[in-house]
Each structure stands twice: as C-alpha cells, then as structure tokens.
Design a protein around this motif. Structure first.
Motif, mmCIF file in Angstrom:
data_model
loop_
_atom_site.group_PDB
_atom_site.id
_atom_site.type_symbol
_atom_site.label_atom_id
_atom_site.label_comp_id
_atom_site.label_asym_id
_atom_site.label_seq_id
_atom_site.Cartn_x
_atom_site.Cartn_y
_atom_site.Cartn_z
ATOM 1 N N VAL A 44 16.696 -1.213 13.058
ATOM 2 C CA VAL A 44 15.366 -0.722 12.690
ATOM 3 C C VAL A 44 14.309 -1.528 13.434
ATOM 4 O O VAL A 44 14.557 -2.657 13.858
ATOM 5 C CB VAL A 44 15.127 -0.819 11.161
ATOM 6 C CG1 VAL A 44 16.077 0.096 10.408
ATOM 7 C CG2 VAL A 44 15.248 -2.245 10.653
ATOM 8 N N GLU A 45 13.158 -0.910 13.617
ATOM 9 C CA GLU A 45 12.041 -1.582 14.286
ATOM 10 C C GLU A 45 10.875 -1.691 13.312
ATOM 11 O O GLU A 45 10.526 -0.725 12.638
ATOM 12 C CB GLU A 45 11.605 -0.802 15.515
ATOM 13 C CG GLU A 45 10.479 -1.473 16.279
ATOM 14 C CD GLU A 45 10.125 -0.732 17.543
ATOM 15 O OE1 GLU A 45 8.926 -0.511 17.777
ATOM 16 O OE2 GLU A 45 11.050 -0.343 18.288
ATOM 17 N N LEU A 46 10.284 -2.869 13.260
ATOM 18 C CA LEU A 46 9.131 -3.087 12.403
ATOM 19 C C LEU A 46 7.900 -2.492 13.074
ATOM 20 O O LEU A 46 7.507 -2.909 14.155
ATOM 21 C CB LEU A 46 8.926 -4.585 12.159
ATOM 22 C CG LEU A 46 7.725 -4.975 11.303
ATOM 23 C CD1 LEU A 46 7.815 -4.372 9.910
ATOM 24 C CD2 LEU A 46 7.607 -6.494 11.233
ATOM 25 N N GLU A 47 7.300 -1.499 12.434
ATOM 26 C CA GLU A 47 6.112 -0.836 12.973
ATOM 27 C C GLU A 47 4.819 -1.412 12.426
ATOM 28 O O GLU A 47 3.793 -1.376 13.100
ATOM 29 C CB GLU A 47 6.148 0.663 12.671
ATOM 30 C CG GLU A 47 7.248 1.389 13.391
ATOM 31 C CD GLU A 47 7.149 2.880 13.202
ATOM 32 O OE1 GLU A 47 6.886 3.350 12.081
ATOM 33 O OE2 GLU A 47 7.334 3.584 14.205
ATOM 34 N N GLU A 48 4.863 -1.911 11.186
ATOM 35 C CA GLU A 48 3.634 -2.371 10.558
ATOM 36 C C GLU A 48 3.966 -3.369 9.452
ATOM 37 O O GLU A 48 4.937 -3.210 8.734
ATOM 38 C CB GLU A 48 2.912 -1.168 9.951
ATOM 39 C CG GLU A 48 1.622 -1.470 9.263
ATOM 40 C CD GLU A 48 0.950 -0.209 8.738
ATOM 41 O OE1 GLU A 48 -0.243 -0.056 9.010
ATOM 42 O OE2 GLU A 48 1.618 0.607 8.066
ATOM 43 N N ALA A 49 3.145 -4.410 9.347
ATOM 44 C CA ALA A 49 3.244 -5.384 8.257
ATOM 45 C C ALA A 49 1.828 -5.847 7.937
ATOM 46 O O ALA A 49 1.239 -6.610 8.697
ATOM 47 C CB ALA A 49 4.128 -6.553 8.647
ATOM 48 N N VAL A 50 1.283 -5.353 6.830
ATOM 49 C CA VAL A 50 -0.112 -5.626 6.466
ATOM 50 C C VAL A 50 -0.147 -6.245 5.070
ATOM 51 O O VAL A 50 -0.085 -5.525 4.063
ATOM 52 C CB VAL A 50 -0.959 -4.337 6.505
ATOM 53 C CG1 VAL A 50 -2.418 -4.650 6.210
ATOM 54 C CG2 VAL A 50 -0.808 -3.626 7.839
ATOM 55 N N PRO A 51 -0.223 -7.567 4.984
ATOM 56 C CA PRO A 51 -0.217 -8.215 3.671
ATOM 57 C C PRO A 51 -1.327 -7.718 2.745
ATOM 58 O O PRO A 51 -1.074 -7.519 1.548
ATOM 59 C CB PRO A 51 -0.413 -9.697 4.011
ATOM 60 C CG PRO A 51 0.120 -9.836 5.397
ATOM 61 C CD PRO A 51 -0.221 -8.538 6.076
ATOM 62 N N ALA A 52 -2.531 -7.502 3.237
ATOM 63 C CA ALA A 52 -3.647 -7.073 2.383
ATOM 64 C C ALA A 52 -3.370 -5.730 1.705
ATOM 65 O O ALA A 52 -3.861 -5.466 0.610
ATOM 66 C CB ALA A 52 -4.929 -6.989 3.203
ATOM 67 N N GLU A 53 -2.562 -4.893 2.358
ATOM 68 C CA GLU A 53 -2.206 -3.582 1.799
ATOM 69 C C GLU A 53 -0.814 -3.592 1.172
ATOM 70 O O GLU A 53 -0.349 -2.556 0.700
ATOM 71 C CB GLU A 53 -2.287 -2.517 2.890
ATOM 72 C CG GLU A 53 -3.683 -2.332 3.428
ATOM 73 C CD GLU A 53 -3.738 -1.329 4.575
ATOM 74 O OE1 GLU A 53 -2.712 -0.654 4.842
ATOM 75 O OE2 GLU A 53 -4.800 -1.229 5.198
ATOM 76 N N ARG A 54 -0.152 -4.743 1.236
ATOM 77 C CA ARG A 54 1.222 -4.875 0.735
ATOM 78 C C ARG A 54 2.129 -3.824 1.369
ATOM 79 O O ARG A 54 2.943 -3.190 0.696
ATOM 80 C CB ARG A 54 1.257 -4.786 -0.779
ATOM 81 C CG ARG A 54 0.439 -5.865 -1.439
ATOM 82 C CD ARG A 54 0.391 -5.710 -2.937
ATOM 83 N NE ARG A 54 -0.528 -6.670 -3.504
ATOM 84 C CZ ARG A 54 -0.166 -7.765 -4.147
ATOM 85 N NH1 ARG A 54 1.097 -8.034 -4.303
ATOM 86 N NH2 ARG A 54 -1.074 -8.588 -4.625
ATOM 87 N N THR A 55 1.977 -3.655 2.671
ATOM 88 C CA THR A 55 2.687 -2.612 3.400
ATOM 89 C C THR A 55 3.600 -3.201 4.471
ATOM 90 O O THR A 55 3.173 -4.049 5.251
ATOM 91 C CB THR A 55 1.686 -1.672 4.090
ATOM 92 O OG1 THR A 55 0.820 -1.122 3.106
ATOM 93 C CG2 THR A 55 2.379 -0.563 4.841
#
Length: 75
Positions: free
Chosen positions: A56-67
């Motif tokens: 798998v490839e990590l497309e997005e990691a946004v702590p403020a959105e818990r995403t």
C-alpha cells in the motif's frame, strides 16, 4: 487515527508491506496491518483478499483532521 497520522505524516508517498485483516465489499472498505510500522489502516475493499500480503502507498496523513489515507499498489 491521530497517533497514526502523527507517526506517518513525514512518510507520505512511501510504500509499505501489509497483510489484509478485514474485507467488507458491501461497504467498500477493508483493513490492513502494516508490517512496519505496526499500524492498522483502512482503504477501499477493491482488490483486497482476506489474509493476503499487499503493498500500500500512503497518500495522506493529516493529524489535525485525524486522517490517514492509503491506496492499494499491488496485491
């Protein structure tokens, strides 16, 4: 997902080996356990087979959105 997003935010674009631990085609979602780091991630069910090894490839990691968002690269 906040902790996962914090751990992975600098690794967007990287690929990870994982094992498929859950598939729900009716809801079009699946779950994988990354080999390293030890993170559980959700992604669309298309192409996932329970128990199979995938990349798998990590497309997005946004702590403020818990995403944290991954995509299937190979199964």
């Amino acid at each position: 997902d906040f902790v996962e997003a914090m751990m992975l935010r600098s690794r967007v674009g990287e690929r990870f080996e994982a094992i498929v631990t859950d598939v729900d085609p009716e809801r079009d979602r699946g779950r994988v356990q990354l080999v390293d780091p030890a993170v559980v991630a959700r992604l669309p069910a298309d192409g996932l087979r329970l128990g199979s090894a995938v990349t798998v490839e990590l497309e997005e990691a946004v702590p403020a959105e818990r995403t944290v968002r991954f995509r299937l690269v190979s199964s």
